[in-house]
Design a protein around this motif. Sequence first.
Motif, PDB file in Angstrom:
ATOM      1  N   VAL A   2       0.850  -1.195   0.000  1.00 16.60           N
ATOM      2  CA  VAL A   2       0.000   0.000   0.000  1.00 16.60           C
ATOM      3  C   VAL A   2       0.883   1.240   0.000  1.00 16.60           C
ATOM      4  N   VAL A   3       0.505   2.230  -0.815  1.00 10.70           N
ATOM      5  CA  VAL A   3       1.144   3.548  -0.780  1.00 10.70           C
ATOM      6  C   VAL A   3       0.086   4.577  -0.410  1.00 10.70           C
ATOM      7  N   VAL A   4       0.339   5.336   0.647  1.00  7.29           N
ATOM      8  CA  VAL A   4      -0.532   6.446   1.030  1.00  7.29           C
ATOM      9  C   VAL A   4       0.170   7.724   0.596  1.00  7.29           C
ATOM     10  N   TRP A   5      -0.510   8.521  -0.239  1.00  6.90           N
ATOM     11  CA  TRP A   5       0.181   9.640  -0.876  1.00  6.90           C
ATOM     12  C   TRP A   5      -0.592  10.946  -0.698  1.00  6.90           C
ATOM     13  N   GLN A   6       0.096  12.026  -1.040  1.00  7.65           N
ATOM     14  CA  GLN A   6      -0.414  13.384  -0.838  1.00  7.65           C
ATOM     15  C   GLN A   6      -0.373  14.153  -2.149  1.00  7.65           C
ATOM     16  N   GLU A   7      -1.448  14.878  -2.427  1.00  7.37           N
ATOM     17  CA  GLU A   7      -1.492  15.708  -3.634  1.00  7.37           C
ATOM     18  C   GLU A   7      -0.799  17.048  -3.415  1.00  7.37           C
ATOM     19  N   GLU A   8      -1.081  17.692  -2.277  1.00  3.45           N
ATOM     20  CA  GLU A   8      -0.575  19.038  -2.039  1.00  3.45           C
ATOM     21  C   GLU A   8       0.949  19.069  -2.059  1.00  3.45           C
ATOM     22  N   GLU A   9       1.509  19.939  -2.867  1.00  3.43           N
ATOM     23  CA  GLU A   9       2.937  20.191  -3.017  1.00  3.43           C
ATOM     24  C   GLU A   9       3.717  19.089  -3.744  1.00  3.43           C
ATOM     25  N   ILE A  10       3.335  17.829  -3.584  1.00  5.59           N
ATOM     26  CA  ILE A  10       4.173  16.764  -4.156  1.00  5.59           C
ATOM     27  C   ILE A  10       3.415  15.869  -5.135  1.00  5.59           C
ATOM     28  N   GLY A  11       2.192  16.251  -5.499  1.00  3.16           N
ATOM     29  CA  GLY A  11       1.390  15.412  -6.386  1.00  3.16           C
ATOM     30  C   GLY A  11       2.063  15.125  -7.717  1.00  3.16           C
ATOM     31  N   ASP A  12       2.702  16.125  -8.315  1.00  2.00           N
ATOM     32  CA  ASP A  12       3.359  15.926  -9.612  1.00  2.00           C
ATOM     33  C   ASP A  12       4.475  14.886  -9.509  1.00  2.00           C
ATOM     34  N   ALA A  13       5.260  14.962  -8.437  1.00  2.00           N
ATOM     35  CA  ALA A  13       6.357  14.001  -8.253  1.00  2.00           C
ATOM     36  C   ALA A  13       5.810  12.596  -8.027  1.00  2.00           C
ATOM     37  N   VAL A  14       4.717  12.480  -7.296  1.00  2.00           N
ATOM     38  CA  VAL A  14       4.120  11.163  -7.060  1.00  2.00           C
ATOM     39  C   VAL A  14       3.613  10.569  -8.363  1.00  2.00           C
ATOM     40  N   ARG A  15       2.934  11.375  -9.177  1.00  2.00           N
ATOM     41  CA  ARG A  15       2.430  10.864 -10.462  1.00  2.00           C
ATOM     42  C   ARG A  15       3.573  10.457 -11.381  1.00  2.00           C
ATOM     43  N   ALA A  16       4.648  11.225 -11.365  1.00  2.00           N
ATOM     44  CA  ALA A  16       5.823  10.840 -12.159  1.00  2.00           C
ATOM     45  C   ALA A  16       6.367   9.505 -11.692  1.00  2.00           C
ATOM     46  N   ALA A  17       6.383   9.299 -10.385  1.00  2.00           N
ATOM     47  CA  ALA A  17       6.883   8.029  -9.842  1.00  2.00           C
ATOM     48  C   ALA A  17       5.985   6.865 -10.246  1.00  2.00           C
ATOM     49  N   ARG A  18       4.675   7.093 -10.255  1.00  2.00           N
ATOM     50  CA  ARG A  18       3.746   6.012 -10.625  1.00  2.00           C
ATOM     51  C   ARG A  18       3.968   5.562 -12.057  1.00  2.00           C
ATOM     52  N   LYS A  19       4.388   6.492 -12.916  1.00  2.00           N
ATOM     53  CA  LYS A  19       4.678   6.110 -14.309  1.00  2.00           C
ATOM     54  C   LYS A  19       5.989   5.342 -14.426  1.00  2.00           C
ATOM     55  N   LEU A  20       6.917   5.613 -13.499  1.00  2.00           N
ATOM     56  CA  LEU A  20       8.254   5.010 -13.591  1.00  2.00           C
ATOM     57  C   LEU A  20       8.371   3.683 -12.862  1.00  2.00           C
ATOM     58  N   THR A  21       7.571   3.476 -11.808  1.00  2.00           N
ATOM     59  CA  THR A  21       7.754   2.294 -10.973  1.00  2.00           C
ATOM     60  C   THR A  21       7.337   1.012 -11.671  1.00  2.00           C
ATOM     61  N   GLN A  22       8.006  -0.064 -11.272  1.00  2.00           N
ATOM     62  CA  GLN A  22       7.679  -1.400 -11.790  1.00  2.00           C
ATOM     63  C   GLN A  22       6.676  -2.110 -10.881  1.00  2.00           C
ATOM     64  N   ARG A  23       6.335  -1.501  -9.757  1.00  2.00           N
ATOM     65  CA  ARG A  23       5.435  -2.125  -8.783  1.00  2.00           C
ATOM     66  C   ARG A  23       3.995  -1.691  -9.020  1.00  2.00           C
ATOM     67  N   ASP A  24       3.061  -2.447  -8.415  1.00  2.00           N
ATOM     68  CA  ASP A  24       1.639  -2.144  -8.582  1.00  2.00           C
ATOM     69  C   ASP A  24       0.928  -2.234  -7.231  1.00  2.00           C
ATOM     70  N   PRO A  25       1.235  -1.305  -6.310  1.00  2.00           N
ATOM     71  CA  PRO A  25       0.596  -1.339  -4.996  1.00  2.00           C
ATOM     72  C   PRO A  25      -0.808  -0.746  -5.037  1.00  2.00           C
ATOM     73  N   VAL A  26      -1.519  -0.859  -3.926  1.00  2.00           N
ATOM     74  CA  VAL A  26      -2.769  -0.140  -3.725  1.00  2.00           C
ATOM     75  C   VAL A  26      -2.423   1.301  -3.347  1.00  2.00           C
ATOM     76  N   TRP A  27      -3.105   2.267  -3.966  1.00  2.00           N
ATOM     77  CA  TRP A  27      -2.821   3.681  -3.715  1.00  2.00           C
ATOM     78  C   TRP A  27      -3.989   4.332  -2.998  1.00  2.00           C
ATOM     79  N   TRP A  28      -3.718   4.987  -1.862  1.00  2.00           N
ATOM     80  CA  TRP A  28      -4.733   5.772  -1.143  1.00  2.00           C
ATOM     81  C   TRP A  28      -4.229   7.195  -0.994  1.00  2.00           C
ATOM     82  N   GLN A  29      -5.026   8.171  -1.420  1.00  2.00           N
ATOM     83  CA  GLN A  29      -4.664   9.571  -1.224  1.00  2.00           C
ATOM     84  C   GLN A  29      -5.175  10.034   0.129  1.00  2.00           C
ATOM     85  N   HIS A  30      -4.326  10.655   0.932  1.00  2.00           N
ATOM     86  CA  HIS A  30      -4.748  10.998   2.292  1.00  2.00           C
ATOM     87  C   HIS A  30      -5.320  12.402   2.411  1.00  2.00           C
ATOM     88  N   ASP A  31      -5.029  13.309   1.458  1.00  2.00           N
ATOM     89  CA  ASP A  31      -5.534  14.672   1.581  1.00  2.00           C
ATOM     90  C   ASP A  31      -6.713  14.915   0.642  1.00  2.00           C
TER      91      ASP A  31
END
Length: 511
Positions: free
Chosen positions: A104-133
Amino acid sequence: MTHTTLGDISREHRRSYPLATAIVDDRYRLTWPEFDDRINRAAHALQAAGVGEGDRVLWLGQTSFRVFELLGACAKLGAMVCPANWRQSGEEFAFVIDDFDPKVVVWQEEEIGDAVRAARKLTQRDPVWWQHDTEGEGSYEYALAAQTTEDPWGSVDIDLPVLVIYTAAIGGRPNGSLLTQRNLLAMATEASYLTRTSQESVFLNSGPLFHIGNFQWDAMAVYVQGGTNVFVRRVEAEAVLDIITAEGVTSAFLMPPTIIQMTQIYDADKHDVSALRGGPFTPVWNGLLPPDTTPWGATPGGFGQTEVSGLAVVNGHGGRGQGNSGRPSPLARVRIVDVEGNEQPIGVPGEIVVAGDVVHAGYWNRPDINRQRMRDGWWHTTDLGRRENDGSIHFIGTMTRMIKSAAENIYPVEVENCLEQHPAVREAALIGVPDPQFTQSVKAVVALVEGAEVTAEELIEHCRVRIASYKKPRTVEFVNEIPKRDGAKDYEALDEMFGGGGYPGGDNVRA
């Protein structure tokens, strides 16, 4: 007979302190029963997402009480949570996701959303994603709301890892330090003694949760003692003063630059810091706080690292001795050894090695490094020290070169690797230059490919978009050749040439 675990702490506090406040975070104000209920909901939500003993949860966000309820949930499941450095780039996030392999990855949109989305495109893993904010389907709160508050009772090994903190790069890549429930309880016990933490304590979690410092001073002690942990997403001087005033904060993780800003805007008609204990930075408060008479406040400093649960050697034990770091915690054993593991005589330098309840379980997914560093039942810190005549420890310096910028540890090889990926750079070396505000400023010394041209600004920007911004060079010097000694980069020569110095060691104490 079973050991008391972190999960047992919140179970007992809900009975012992049913009316006491455990958590304050913006609009959330939770009693111990309410907080333990949320821990239980989080545990069931994680189980529903496939998390069990030994599995991993990744937090990609800023400081939040939700990290602590995930910590509590993972403690009850035998799983582990890692709060990643939220200031990293998308490439760095992707590395941590691929390396840590979370369910599971719990992630945040505010301030770091762009970096998180970039990571989701690059990663080889497929976890469950929950946004906390956010709210609604796909959110962290939505996942919790669907679950029961029933406690997931079960036996959990106290020596299972529960908190993972990625340290500064060693060998060119970060490594996840596996801190066990025993480690965190040892940390809390030690800090409780040094800071005189009690159920009345109110700690402001104003430090980054991807560092050990916030947990040691004083989050875990307050958690274990049944006090109140207050959280602030970002450190801004005015907001921090308002929170300290409103909540009667007794301690906070604050660095001198922020404290100086706070003293400059302090208004006695609006602000009240009378309950606050200043710790080692009391003098920086410019007379607003009385002397801190706790063992930590009166004799601050010590030696430690994430891998030994923060400070394993502290001046608060036995009074300030001949050495600059004090004596080991009662839950740690320390030796000074040569390269063959033989204990060195009094006054003779050697590697500091540590054993006991404070030593972590190794690095995640690094069996070779673990075998090298955890030999003969001792953790080899790769730091140099000596034992003094009075039994105290003197920290000399790191065996692996490190630059200290404010609270951040920067290992040159990681930044050098980034610089050397630029097509114009043939070779790069990093040094630290003394800085009155940040301890050290990062300077890059660069030799270019023949005929290539690039500006210092371009190289700094090259680093900024690929690694965390605080690691990038502040200045760049161009040379024809990087000086060498025995085939390796001669950092001492570079320091001499470009004013390097101020590295951790000597009269400085590593924390």
